[in-house]
Motif scaffolding. Structure first.
Motif, PDB file in Angstrom:
ATOM      1  N   VAL B 118      46.574 -22.810 -14.625  1.00  0.00           N
ATOM      2  CA  VAL B 118      45.387 -22.499 -13.938  1.00  0.00           C
ATOM      3  C   VAL B 118      44.832 -21.751 -14.832  1.00  0.00           C
ATOM      4  N   MET B 119      43.534 -21.899 -14.942  1.00  0.00           N
ATOM      5  CA  MET B 119      42.398 -21.198 -15.838  1.00  0.00           C
ATOM      6  C   MET B 119      42.555 -19.716 -15.215  1.00  0.00           C
ATOM      7  N   PRO B 120      42.344 -18.731 -16.253  1.00  0.00           N
ATOM      8  CA  PRO B 120      42.391 -17.215 -15.873  1.00  0.00           C
ATOM      9  C   PRO B 120      41.535 -17.053 -14.789  1.00  0.00           C
ATOM     10  N   THR B 121      40.109 -17.433 -14.890  1.00  0.00           N
ATOM     11  CA  THR B 121      39.037 -17.111 -13.816  1.00  0.00           C
ATOM     12  C   THR B 121      39.586 -17.582 -12.509  1.00  0.00           C
ATOM     13  N   VAL B 122      40.175 -18.923 -12.339  1.00  0.00           N
ATOM     14  CA  VAL B 122      40.458 -19.297 -11.317  1.00  0.00           C
ATOM     15  C   VAL B 122      41.601 -18.497 -10.617  1.00  0.00           C
ATOM     16  N   SER B 123      42.647 -17.993 -11.404  1.00  0.00           N
ATOM     17  CA  SER B 123      43.857 -17.524 -10.820  1.00  0.00           C
ATOM     18  C   SER B 123      43.445 -15.959 -10.443  1.00  0.00           C
ATOM     19  N   ALA B 124      42.491 -15.433 -11.393  1.00  0.00           N
ATOM     20  CA  ALA B 124      41.905 -14.084 -10.905  1.00  0.00           C
ATOM     21  C   ALA B 124      41.422 -14.237  -9.383  1.00  0.00           C
ATOM     22  N   LEU B 125      40.404 -15.218  -9.297  1.00  0.00           N
ATOM     23  CA  LEU B 125      39.802 -15.386  -7.987  1.00  0.00           C
ATOM     24  C   LEU B 125      40.714 -15.464  -7.011  1.00  0.00           C
ATOM     25  N   VAL B 126      41.668 -16.436  -6.945  1.00  0.00           N
ATOM     26  CA  VAL B 126      42.748 -16.780  -6.066  1.00  0.00           C
ATOM     27  C   VAL B 126      43.377 -15.337  -5.738  1.00  0.00           C
ATOM     28  N   LYS B 128      42.110 -12.431  -6.003  1.00  0.00           N
ATOM     29  CA  LYS B 128      41.484 -11.434  -5.825  1.00  0.00           C
ATOM     30  C   LYS B 128      41.140 -11.864  -4.177  1.00  0.00           C
ATOM     31  N   ASN B 129      40.828 -12.987  -3.875  1.00  0.00           N
ATOM     32  CA  ASN B 129      40.248 -13.360  -2.479  1.00  0.00           C
ATOM     33  C   ASN B 129      41.496 -13.691  -1.525  1.00  0.00           C
ATOM     34  N   LEU B 130      42.297 -14.448  -2.085  1.00  0.00           N
ATOM     35  CA  LEU B 130      43.376 -14.869  -1.017  1.00  0.00           C
ATOM     36  C   LEU B 130      44.656 -13.845  -0.915  1.00  0.00           C
ATOM     37  N   PHE B 131      44.601 -13.188  -1.989  1.00  0.00           N
ATOM     38  CA  PHE B 131      46.015 -12.125  -1.625  1.00  0.00           C
ATOM     39  C   PHE B 131      45.416 -10.627  -1.492  1.00  0.00           C
ATOM     40  N   MET B 132      44.694 -10.144  -2.287  1.00  0.00           N
ATOM     41  CA  MET B 132      44.447  -8.780  -2.496  1.00  0.00           C
ATOM     42  C   MET B 132      43.108  -8.159  -1.519  1.00  0.00           C
ATOM     43  N   ASP B 133      42.508  -9.344  -0.889  1.00  0.00           N
ATOM     44  CA  ASP B 133      41.286  -8.932  -0.056  1.00  0.00           C
ATOM     45  C   ASP B 133      41.905  -7.919   0.951  1.00  0.00           C
ATOM     46  N   SER B 134      40.874  -6.854   1.186  1.00  0.00           N
ATOM     47  CA  SER B 134      41.530  -5.908   2.229  1.00  0.00           C
ATOM     48  C   SER B 134      41.399  -6.297   3.571  1.00  0.00           C
ATOM     49  N   VAL B 135      40.531  -7.449   3.732  1.00  0.00           N
ATOM     50  CA  VAL B 135      40.349  -7.747   5.233  1.00  0.00           C
ATOM     51  C   VAL B 135      41.060  -9.188   5.459  1.00  0.00           C
ATOM     52  N   ASN B 136      40.718 -10.221   4.650  1.00  0.00           N
ATOM     53  CA  ASN B 136      41.517 -11.434   4.796  1.00  0.00           C
ATOM     54  C   ASN B 136      42.444 -11.983   4.099  1.00  0.00           C
ATOM     55  N   GLY B 137      42.847 -11.033   3.064  1.00  0.00           N
ATOM     56  CA  GLY B 137      43.814 -11.209   2.064  1.00  0.00           C
ATOM     57  C   GLY B 137      45.363 -11.414   2.555  1.00  0.00           C
ATOM     58  N   PHE B 138      46.397 -12.142   1.994  1.00  0.00           N
ATOM     59  CA  PHE B 138      47.725 -12.294   2.563  1.00  0.00           C
ATOM     60  C   PHE B 138      48.276 -10.990   2.733  1.00  0.00           C
ATOM     61  N   PHE B 139      48.152 -10.134   1.554  1.00  0.00           N
ATOM     62  CA  PHE B 139      48.779  -8.713   1.682  1.00  0.00           C
ATOM     63  C   PHE B 139      48.531  -7.857   2.984  1.00  0.00           C
ATOM     64  N   ALA B 140      46.960  -8.019   3.215  1.00  0.00           N
ATOM     65  CA  ALA B 140      46.420  -7.276   4.329  1.00  0.00           C
ATOM     66  C   ALA B 140      46.996  -7.626   5.657  1.00  0.00           C
TER      67      ALA B 140
END
Ligand SMILES: Nc1ncnc2c1ncn2[C@@H]1O[C@H](COP(=O)(O)OP(=O)(O)OP(=O)(O)O)[C@@H](O)[C@H]1O
Ligand SMILES: [Mg+2]
Lengths: 334, 292
Positions: B118-126, B128-140
């Motif tokens: 996975v490209m670094p940019t893509v994985s970082a985006l994933v 940031k947005n899918l896991f660590m986002d404070s509203v919709n992220g998985f962890f949230a």
């Protein structure tokens, strides 16, 4: 102590039964050799005793206690592997000390025991080398040293000499024999070399396809092989096994006669044949003779040097007092 | 073998490669050095045609003097060290796990290696947005599920988050190298240790770990080289804010955001020096594993 009893032990790998139910008793202090052709299950049997493989059924007793559920470390046995399995990043000293360190002995005791073992095995000058800087024979001795420091109740050897050259093998054979006499500990030794088996063993166990064909002292096996497999396997060169009308004359399906029990006789007596290849060893000469009576050439031993040409006619006769007779299932008669 | 003749022929044939390689290395290096001694602000009309003003070591002193210099060195070293620790430890554990015979081994191994593709940019985006986002992220969602207040990962715990993201990227590499090393371990050695009375943990520390020594060294050296120049992950996630500005990122800001090529080049030279210091340190500590 080191009396090992196998009770109806079996081993399956998946659906393949490598060892059918097997019973065997190894007495304390005995030098027992497992011998058999490649793939017959010698190593598997040894690993079962060691605890490196689990038995599929049956029981292993060591010194009258049931050792079947015990892990290898608790069985009090030591093993010398074919590849030696030395720890490459540790010095010889550390290698030999490893089992003692694991047993949490104190430092002085470890040093004492390692040095004693090293002097027995002539390794004192090499204690600070790594295994990679040793010759094959020296590595072998380190592996043995690692086994003896623990003072186990029995030693297990899996073809320990097969990586050595012929001369060294003879030397190490004597050293292991010497060691056994001195320690008087039970030793189980696996080999496919019947010469090793004959020279070292108190007791030989001949295996074929996981089945024990015969158990006995070297001379017992030599003099009274129970069946044609043992007859053909023990002794070098091999016993001549002959079938057909000559065998029927002796009321047997197969007769066996060792090369040393065949004599060269004058024309008109014995079996007529032509001389094939002869192997001159100096002390003996082994002559391969193509007889009219048998499809396969037979081997004859003549003592000393014999002047015999390829292709000449020859007559040989068996010494009938040393004739082995087998029935149609290959079992010994009489 | 190597006669006089064949040796000079070999030199002749190697020459193009050597020249190309030297050019490849030397041209950017000397240009960086050249710019680092000049005042070069393209937006203020400085250009190569007009000639650049020689400023001596002014760029160097200004770069070090900036309040973000030492924090950026610390940030760089923290990321390198954090990722190394995580990838090596988890890599060893994963390698041991994957070395066990198990059902579906092939598929599992490919899945473990997948993040590396996975490209670094893509994985970082994933992340940031899918896991660590404070509203919709998985962890949230997980946090809320436990009735807790979602964490603003990339601002409140920016450095640990970044280290996790980069470790996820590099774990496959470490695992792969360590797994191949693990597979070359003679099983008879482990069995011998078992017979010698070594329990599982001792077998790991006395037999496996020394056997893996060389592979661990290689993982550390190679990863350090790449981790010192981590960029995309920072650019995508924090943009250098919240204490995640590494030396590489600082240079990028000087050259592109403040359009100061001279200052950036001086930073580049510092980066080379830092990389060499780290390399010498590593070679001292772990390099001896590579000989013998
Ligand atoms: N882990 C295993 N899985 C499946 N089959 C096995 C395994 N180990 C051994 N076998 C089979 O068990 C049989 C006996 O093997 P073993 O290694 O005991 O032979 P051996 O008598 O020691 O032979 P050699 O003299 O060549 O060492 C062989 O047919 C082998 O293919
Ligand atoms: Mg074997």
């Amino acid at each position: 102590m080191g009396r090992i009893v196998l009770n109806k032990v079996t081993k399956k790998f998946g659906d393949v039964e490598v060892i059918p139910p097997l019973d065997l008793t190894i007495e304390d202090g005995e030098f027992t050799v497992f011998v058999g052709p490649s793939g017959c299950g010698k190593s598997t049997l040894l690993r079962l005793i060691a605890g490196l493989e689990d038995v599929s059924s049956g029981q292993i007793q060591i010194d009258d206690t049931d050792a079947t559920p015990l892990p290898p470390a608790k069985r009090g046995l030591a093993m010398v592997f074919q590849s030696y399995a030395l720890y490459p990043h540790m010095s010889v000293r550390k290698n030999i000390a490893f089992p003692l360190r694991m047993a949490k002995l104190d430092k002085d005791e470890i040093t004492k025991r390692v040095e004693a073992a090293a002097s027995v095995l002539n390794l004192t000058d090499y204690l600070d080398r790594k295994p990679g800087q040793l010759s094959g024979g020296q590595r072998q001795r380190v592996a043995i040293g690692r086994a003896i420091v623990r003072e186990p109740s029995a030693f297990l050897f899996d073809e320990p000499l097969s990586n050595l050259d012929a001369a060294l093998r003879v030397g190490m054979r004597l050293e292991i024999g010497e060691l056994h006499k001195r320690l008087a500990t039970t030793m189980i030794y696996v080999t496919h070399d019947q010469v090793e088996a004959m020279t070292m063993a108190d007791k030989i166990v001949v295996l074929q396809a996981g089945v024990i064909e015969q158990v006995g002292s070297p001379l017992e096996l030599y003099k009274t092989p129970k069946n044609t497999f043992v007859a053909g396997f023990i002794g070098s060169p091999k016993m001549n096994l002959l079938t057909g009308s000559e065998a029927q004359k002796h009321n047997a399906h197969t007769i066996g006669i060792r090369p040393e029990h065949l004599k060269i006789v004058s024309a008109g007596e014995g079996w007529r044949g032509t001389v094939g290849v002869s192997e001159h060893l100096g002390s003996d000469t082994f002559i391969h003779v193509k007889c009219e009576a048998f499809p396969d050439p037979i081997t004859v031993r003549a003592t000393g040097e014999v002047d015999i040409r390829y292709g000449t006619e020859i007559h040989v006769a068996p010494d009938l007092t040393h004739l082995h007779r087998f029935d149609d299932r290959g079992l010994r008669l009489g | 073998m190597a006669t006089q003749n064949s040796r000079s022929a070999a030199r002749l044939m190697m020459a193009p490669a050597v020249v190309l390689f030297l050019g490849w290395m030397l041209i950017p290096l000397s240009m960086t050095l050249f710019f680092s001694f000049k005042k070069f602000l393209p937006l203020r009309g400085d250009s190569l045609e007009n000639g650049l003003e020689w400023v001596g070591f002014a760029n160097y002193t200004r770069f070090v003097g900036s309040s973000s210099f030492w924090p950026s060195v610390t940030a760089t070293l923290t990321i390198v060290a954090g990722v190394l620790v995580i990838t090596v430890i988890l890599g060893i554990l994963l390698a041991i796990l994957l070395d066990q015979p198990m059902w579906g081994q092939g598929v599992v191994r490919i899945m473990v290696i997948a993040p590396f593709f996975v490209m670094p940019t893509v994985s970082a985006l994933v992340w940031k947005n899918l896991f660590m986002d404070s509203v919709n992220g998985f962890f949230a969602h997980v946090w809320r599920g436990f009735g807790a207040m979602p964490v603003e990962w990339l601002s409140q715990a920016s450095m640990p988050s970044l280290i996790v993201i980069i470790s996820w990227q590099w774990l496959p590499f470490a695992t792969l190298i360590l797994l191949t090393a693990m597979q070359s371990l003679d099983s008879e050695q482990l069995e011998a240790a078992e017979m010698d009375g070594a329990p599982v943990l001792s077998r790991f520390f006395f037999i496996m770990l020394p056997h893996l020594g060389r592979a661990i060294t290689i993982v550390i050296l190679i990863q350090t080289i790449f981790l010192l120049s981590i960029f995309a992950e920072i650019f995508v996630t924090t943009g250098g804010a919240f204490g995640t500005k590494t030396l590489t990122y600082l240079i990028f800001q000087r050259v592109l955001e403040s359009q100061n090529v001279g200052l950036g080049s001086a930073g580049g030279v510092y980066a080379i020096i830092l990389a060499n210091i780290v390399a010498i340190f590593l070679m001292r500590i772990v390099g001896k594993n590579l000989d013998a």
